[in-house]
Scaffold this motif. Structure first.
Motif, PDB file in Angstrom:
ATOM      1  N   ALA A  40       0.832  -1.200   0.000  1.00 49.38           N
ATOM      2  CA  ALA A  40       0.000   0.000   0.000  1.00 49.38           C
ATOM      3  C   ALA A  40       0.873   1.259   0.000  1.00 49.38           C
ATOM      4  CB  ALA A  40      -0.926  -0.001   1.221  1.00 49.38           C
ATOM      5  N   VAL A  41       1.999   1.223   0.717  1.00 50.78           N
ATOM      6  CA  VAL A  41       2.933   2.353   0.712  1.00 50.78           C
ATOM      7  C   VAL A  41       3.462   2.585  -0.701  1.00 50.78           C
ATOM      8  CG1 VAL A  41       5.258   3.068   1.417  1.00 50.78           C
ATOM      9  CG2 VAL A  41       3.634   2.236   3.124  1.00 50.78           C
ATOM     10  N   ALA A  42       3.865   1.501  -1.374  1.00 50.58           N
ATOM     11  CA  ALA A  42       4.413   1.622  -2.733  1.00 50.58           C
ATOM     12  C   ALA A  42       3.366   2.199  -3.684  1.00 50.58           C
ATOM     13  CB  ALA A  42       4.890   0.262  -3.227  1.00 50.58           C
ATOM     14  N   ILE A  43       2.135   1.721  -3.566  1.00 55.21           N
ATOM     15  CA  ILE A  43       1.067   2.229  -4.427  1.00 55.21           C
ATOM     16  C   ILE A  43       0.808   3.707  -4.123  1.00 55.21           C
ATOM     17  CG2 ILE A  43      -1.415   2.068  -4.867  1.00 55.21           C
ATOM     18  CD1 ILE A  43      -1.057  -1.015  -4.451  1.00 55.21           C
ATOM     19  N   GLY A  44       0.777   4.038  -2.833  1.00 52.93           N
ATOM     20  CA  GLY A  44       0.558   5.433  -2.441  1.00 52.93           C
ATOM     21  C   GLY A  44       1.632   6.349  -3.002  1.00 52.93           C
ATOM     22  N   ALA A  45       2.881   5.909  -2.937  1.00 55.00           N
ATOM     23  CA  ALA A  45       3.974   6.738  -3.450  1.00 55.00           C
ATOM     24  C   ALA A  45       3.846   6.920  -4.961  1.00 55.00           C
ATOM     25  CB  ALA A  45       5.320   6.104  -3.102  1.00 55.00           C
ATOM     26  N   LEU A  46       3.427   5.864  -5.651  1.00 54.20           N
ATOM     27  CA  LEU A  46       3.295   5.943  -7.113  1.00 54.20           C
ATOM     28  C   LEU A  46       2.128   6.829  -7.542  1.00 54.20           C
ATOM     29  CD1 LEU A  46       4.076   2.370  -8.490  1.00 54.20           C
ATOM     30  CD2 LEU A  46       5.455   4.446  -8.604  1.00 54.20           C
ATOM     31  N   LEU A  47       1.209   7.096  -6.619  1.00 52.54           N
ATOM     32  CA  LEU A  47       0.082   7.973  -6.951  1.00 52.54           C
ATOM     33  C   LEU A  47       0.515   9.436  -6.968  1.00 52.54           C
ATOM     34  CD1 LEU A  47      -2.854   6.413  -4.875  1.00 52.54           C
ATOM     35  CD2 LEU A  47      -2.618   6.456  -7.354  1.00 52.54           C
ATOM     36  N   THR A  48       1.708   9.724  -6.455  1.00 52.74           N
ATOM     37  CA  THR A  48       2.176  11.112  -6.441  1.00 52.74           C
ATOM     38  C   THR A  48       3.169  11.326  -7.582  1.00 52.74           C
ATOM     39  OG1 THR A  48       3.978  10.597  -4.908  1.00 52.74           O
ATOM     40  CG2 THR A  48       1.888  11.271  -3.947  1.00 52.74           C
ATOM     41  N   ALA A  49       3.405  12.601  -7.916  1.00 50.69           N
ATOM     42  CA  ALA A  49       4.291  12.931  -9.023  1.00 50.69           C
ATOM     43  C   ALA A  49       5.728  12.516  -8.700  1.00 50.69           C
ATOM     44  CB  ALA A  49       4.214  14.419  -9.313  1.00 50.69           C
ATOM     45  N   PRO A  50       6.508  12.124  -9.723  1.00 48.36           N
ATOM     46  CA  PRO A  50       7.852  11.563  -9.508  1.00 48.36           C
ATOM     47  C   PRO A  50       8.754  12.350  -8.548  1.00 48.36           C
ATOM     48  CG  PRO A  50       7.265  11.369 -11.801  1.00 48.36           C
ATOM     49  CD  PRO A  50       6.142  12.126 -11.148  1.00 48.36           C
ATOM     50  N   PRO A  51       8.781  13.688  -8.570  1.00 47.91           N
ATOM     51  CA  PRO A  51       9.727  14.365  -7.668  1.00 47.91           C
ATOM     52  C   PRO A  51       9.416  14.142  -6.183  1.00 47.91           C
ATOM     53  CG  PRO A  51       8.801  15.897  -9.282  1.00 47.91           C
ATOM     54  CD  PRO A  51       8.026  14.643  -9.390  1.00 47.91           C
ATOM     55  N   HIS A  52       8.172  13.753  -5.876  1.00 42.49           N
ATOM     56  CA  HIS A  52       7.767  13.629  -4.469  1.00 42.49           C
ATOM     57  C   HIS A  52       7.816  12.206  -3.949  1.00 42.49           C
ATOM     58  CE1 HIS A  52       6.432  17.704  -4.999  1.00 42.49           C
ATOM     59  NE2 HIS A  52       5.549  17.359  -5.918  1.00 42.49           N
ATOM     60  N   ARG A  53       8.046  11.244  -4.856  1.00 37.22           N
ATOM     61  CA  ARG A  53       7.780   9.855  -4.478  1.00 37.22           C
ATOM     62  C   ARG A  53       8.637   9.347  -3.335  1.00 37.22           C
ATOM     63  NH1 ARG A  53       6.759   7.471 -10.525  1.00 37.22           N
ATOM     64  NH2 ARG A  53       4.690   8.400 -10.731  1.00 37.22           N
ATOM     65  N   ARG A  54       9.937   9.671  -3.356  1.00 43.04           N
ATOM     66  CA  ARG A  54      10.811   9.183  -2.289  1.00 43.04           C
ATOM     67  C   ARG A  54      10.349   9.691  -0.926  1.00 43.04           C
ATOM     68  NH1 ARG A  54      16.187   7.703  -2.468  1.00 43.04           N
ATOM     69  NH2 ARG A  54      16.768   6.749  -4.432  1.00 43.04           N
ATOM     70  N   ARG A  55      10.084  11.004  -0.886  1.00 43.42           N
ATOM     71  CA  ARG A  55       9.662  11.592   0.391  1.00 43.42           C
ATOM     72  C   ARG A  55       8.318  11.034   0.842  1.00 43.42           C
ATOM     73  NH1 ARG A  55      11.554  17.748  -1.237  1.00 43.42           N
ATOM     74  NH2 ARG A  55      13.760  17.402  -0.760  1.00 43.42           N
ATOM     75  N   VAL A  56       7.396  10.906  -0.113  1.00 46.69           N
ATOM     76  CA  VAL A  56       6.076  10.356   0.229  1.00 46.69           C
ATOM     77  C   VAL A  56       6.225   8.929   0.752  1.00 46.69           C
ATOM     78  CG1 VAL A  56       3.898   9.564  -0.762  1.00 46.69           C
ATOM     79  CG2 VAL A  56       4.744  11.852  -1.297  1.00 46.69           C
ATOM     80  N   ALA A  57       7.043   8.118   0.065  1.00 47.51           N
ATOM     81  CA  ALA A  57       7.229   6.737   0.514  1.00 47.51           C
ATOM     82  C   ALA A  57       7.810   6.709   1.927  1.00 47.51           C
ATOM     83  CB  ALA A  57       8.149   5.989  -0.454  1.00 47.51           C
ATOM     84  N   GLY A  58       8.806   7.569   2.172  1.00 48.68           N
ATOM     85  CA  GLY A  58       9.430   7.611   3.493  1.00 48.68           C
ATOM     86  C   GLY A  58       8.431   7.971   4.588  1.00 48.68           C
ATOM     87  N   LEU A  59       7.589   8.976   4.296  1.00 52.69           N
ATOM     88  CA  LEU A  59       6.639   9.432   5.311  1.00 52.69           C
ATOM     89  C   LEU A  59       5.494   8.434   5.500  1.00 52.69           C
ATOM     90  CD1 LEU A  59       6.729  13.181   4.411  1.00 52.69           C
ATOM     91  CD2 LEU A  59       7.342  12.178   6.615  1.00 52.69           C
ATOM     92  N   LEU A  60       5.066   7.794   4.406  1.00 53.76           N
ATOM     93  CA  LEU A  60       4.058   6.737   4.555  1.00 53.76           C
ATOM     94  C   LEU A  60       4.613   5.622   5.434  1.00 53.76           C
ATOM     95  CD1 LEU A  60       2.554   6.401   0.936  1.00 53.76           C
ATOM     96  CD2 LEU A  60       1.425   7.351   2.951  1.00 53.76           C
ATOM     97  N   LEU A  61       5.891   5.281   5.195  1.00 49.25           N
ATOM     98  CA  LEU A  61       6.538   4.244   6.008  1.00 49.25           C
ATOM     99  C   LEU A  61       6.591   4.640   7.474  1.00 49.25           C
ATOM    100  CD1 LEU A  61       9.636   2.798   4.132  1.00 49.25           C
ATOM    101  CD2 LEU A  61       7.594   1.601   4.919  1.00 49.25           C
ATOM    102  N   LEU A  62       6.918   5.919   7.722  1.00 49.87           N
ATOM    103  CA  LEU A  62       6.951   6.408   9.101  1.00 49.87           C
ATOM    104  C   LEU A  62       5.595   6.180   9.769  1.00 49.87           C
ATOM    105  CD1 LEU A  62       8.370   8.178  11.374  1.00 49.87           C
ATOM    106  CD2 LEU A  62       7.165  10.110  10.330  1.00 49.87           C
TER     107      LEU A  62
END
Lengths: 184, 160
Positions: free
Chosen positions: B76-98
């Motif tokens: 679900a984290v991976a899918i959530g990160a992919l729903l955001t634009a490429p420049p944000h994905r790493r940060r979004v994935a990190g924060l979803l993981l948090l």
């Protein structure tokens, strides 16, 4: 994305197929014990049901095709104040088909469960509100991007807004000026 | 599961504290951590479409519970990160993981009559940590405590 969605669905199926095998210390519950309680006499089980009487503690249990009543005894219930109508989760040894010698028991009043669901819905609503306020769906990117009041504006004022090598902030500014009223 | 309000408030506190160190961590990204904290409780989709119904209709075993263990949470984290634009994905994935990590940390501390928590790392391992036995998901004080903490952090954020 499609692959990940398929994998996620596969995980739901895998989890469904694994059932109790997901757990290292699987404890049979009322669903498992219910149909043939005689097979579990002497085993440790966890039974979840509703307290119908308190002295002795009688618990109504349900499983797929029926229900039965168990007397819960032992330190698990003798140390706790238990009200009729409470939901109970009792863990211990099934000494006969209708008796559980409980080592531990957890009880909750029906209103406490209502509280939990209401407060959880409140939490979900808060997150959804913040998500809608902080993010929007960008049709060009076909993805979610932050509604940039913070970063883009700061970047623009810090760096004059012209020194960006990437086109992403520019797109954001474009979208903000054109679609500011659009909800994501 | 502790109640969802507690989970999202704790994620708010953690992400806001991190925002004092990382300038890019603006309120929308704090929200991402809060969304992450809600991910494992997507298993409550069971209340909308019961797993048993899906099994009955499709004939395959099905369990929403996979959301509430490592495997489903990570997907679900991976899918959530992919729903955001490429420049944000790493940060979004990190924060979803948090958020996901804080959720599981809080839930392992829940009271469980068996003395064991749930197999949080499934399907990597079926290990069930001993339950923390600190609170029930129906207790009121975890939400109260996290609300106070969130209030303090919120106040500090705007009055620093």
């Amino acid at each position: 994305m499609g692959v990940l969605l398929l994998l996620l669905c596969a995980t739901f199926v895998w989890s469904g197929a694994a059932g109790d095998d997901r757990s290292r210390e699987p404890v049979p519950d009322e669903e498992a014990v219910g149909p043939t309680p005689e097979r579990y006499v002497g085993d440790r089980v966890e039974l979840n049901g509703v307290v119908t009487e308190t002295d002795p503690v009688l618990v109504q249990l349900w499983y797929d095709d029926g229900g039965w009543v168990v007397t819960v005894e032992g330190t698990g219930v003798s140390d706790t104040e238990i009200d009729s109508g409470a939901e109970i989760s009792a863990y211990g040894v099934l000494t006969d088909q209708n008796t559980l010698e409980a080592e531990r028991a957890v009880t909750r009043e029906p209103w406490e469960l209502t509280y939990m669901y209401l407060i959880s819905v409140l939490g979900a609503a808060g997150v959804l509100y913040r998500a809608a306020a902080g993010w929007r769906f960008d049709r060009n990117e076909f993805a979610f991007v932050p509604r940039d009041s913070g970063t883009a504006a700061t970047d623009a004022s810090d760096e004059g807004g012209a020194s960006h090598a990437t086109d992403e902030p520019t797109e954001d500014e474009y979208a903000d000026s054109n679609g500011g009223g659009r909800r994501g | 599961m502790a109640d969802l309000l507690t989970h999202v408030l704790v994620a708010y506190v953690l992400a806001t504290l991190l925002s004092w160190r990382y300038d890019w961590l603006t309120p929308p990204f704090v929200t991402v951590a809060m969304i992450g904290a809600a991910i494992p409780d997507l298993n409550r989709l069971d209340l909308v479409v019961p797993s048993e119904t899906i099994t009955a209709v499709t004939g395959v075993p099905f369990d929403w519970g996979a959301f509430h263990v490592l495997g489903g949470s990570l997907l679900a984290v991976a899918i959530g990160a992919l729903l955001t634009a490429p420049p944000h994905r790493r940060r979004v994935a990190g924060l979803l993981l948090l958020g996901v990590a804080s959720h599981h940390a809080l839930d392992v501390l829940l009271i469980d009559a068996t003395g064991y928590s749930y197999p949080v790392f499934w399907p990597l391992t079926d290990y069930q940590p001993p339950s923390g036995n600190l609170y029930l998901s129906t207790d009121r004080w975890p939400a109260a405590v996290s609300a106070v903490l969130a209030g303090v952090v919120w106040y500090a954020r705007y009055h620093r």
